[in-house]
Design a protein around this motif. Sequence first.
Motif, short mmCIF file in Angstrom:
data_model
loop_
_atom_site.label_atom_id
_atom_site.label_comp_id
_atom_site.label_asym_id
_atom_site.label_seq_id
_atom_site.Cartn_x
_atom_site.Cartn_y
_atom_site.Cartn_z
N PRO A 49 1.80 4.55 -6.76
CA PRO A 49 0.93 4.04 -7.82
C PRO A 49 1.31 4.53 -9.21
CG PRO A 49 -0.21 5.72 -6.53
CD PRO A 49 1.07 5.42 -5.82
N ASP B 240 -5.01 2.78 -13.32
CA ASP B 240 -6.38 2.41 -12.99
C ASP B 240 -7.06 1.66 -14.11
OD1 ASP B 240 -6.73 4.35 -14.89
OD2 ASP B 240 -7.97 5.67 -13.65
N GLU C 156 -8.41 -8.82 -8.23
CA GLU C 156 -8.21 -7.41 -7.87
C GLU C 156 -6.73 -7.09 -7.74
OE1 GLU C 156 -9.47 -4.19 -4.38
OE2 GLU C 156 -10.10 -6.28 -4.23
N GLN D 212 0.81 -1.22 0.00
CA GLN D 212 0.00 0.00 0.00
C GLN D 212 0.84 1.27 0.00
OE1 GLN D 212 -0.03 -2.36 2.39
NE2 GLN D 212 -0.29 -1.49 4.44
N THR E 297 -4.59 -4.54 -10.18
CA THR E 297 -3.93 -3.37 -9.60
C THR E 297 -2.50 -3.25 -10.11
OG1 THR E 297 -5.26 -3.45 -7.58
CG2 THR E 297 -3.13 -2.33 -7.43
N TRP E 298 -1.79 -4.38 -10.22
CA TRP E 298 -0.36 -4.32 -10.50
C TRP E 298 0.01 -4.54 -11.96
CZ3 TRP E 298 2.99 -2.50 -7.04
CH2 TRP E 298 2.56 -2.40 -5.71
N ARG F 143 0.57 -1.52 -14.04
CA ARG F 143 1.74 -0.71 -13.69
C ARG F 143 3.00 -1.16 -14.43
NH1 ARG F 143 0.92 0.26 -7.11
NH2 ARG F 143 -1.30 0.76 -7.25
#
Length: 215
Positions: free
Chosen positions: A120, A205, A142, A116, A146-147, A150
């Motif tokens: 991001p 996102d 999820e 966390q 999220t990753w 990236r």
Amino acid sequence: MGEHYFAPKPAAAGRPRTIDLVLPDLHLRLNTDSGVFSPDRIDLGTRILLETAPPPPPTGTLLDLGCGYGPIALTLASRSPQASVVGVDVNERALELARGNARIADLDNVRFELAQDADPAARYDALWSNPPIRIGKAALHELLLTWLPRLSPGALAHLVVQKHLGSDSLQRWLDGQGYPTTRLASRSAYRVLAVHTPAESTAADGTNGPVADGA
């Protein structure tokens, strides 16, 4: 099992021990403890990933998602000394162990941080993971959504997943999310998957790239 190593602060009493990761090109002595993933030995899936996946990029920023006490991240840092390696996890005890293991191995091109707390906006040139399948399908989806966005355009992710824990269905799901996925190896009921990211830029996102379908 969830609390055992997915909790930020494991309740299990400490029982420190030392294990060895021996690969054809390196030997790492790693400190482990109760309350982290696979404290008594290198997990077979992790070993298969490290033995069968292709070499990591020699430069750039490489990510170990769910790093535990650091066997994957430290291997990446050893194999790619000119790269910067980041290991992320939710387990604070595991991260402290990983930091200590990096010092013991004299690897200064790797850092470990809470998931966390990771920026991001950071982008990674490769992702390696023995992902926490047992957190459940929805939570796993999820996590990946999220990753994976990236990763830098065109970068690869390498995952190792047991067949009976859903490796084949995960491969199909990743394909459906816009991440073409191929099986690189199959050994001892584990699959090593190569996940291809889109060549175009993808926002963290999911904007202008693969998006969740409700997992």
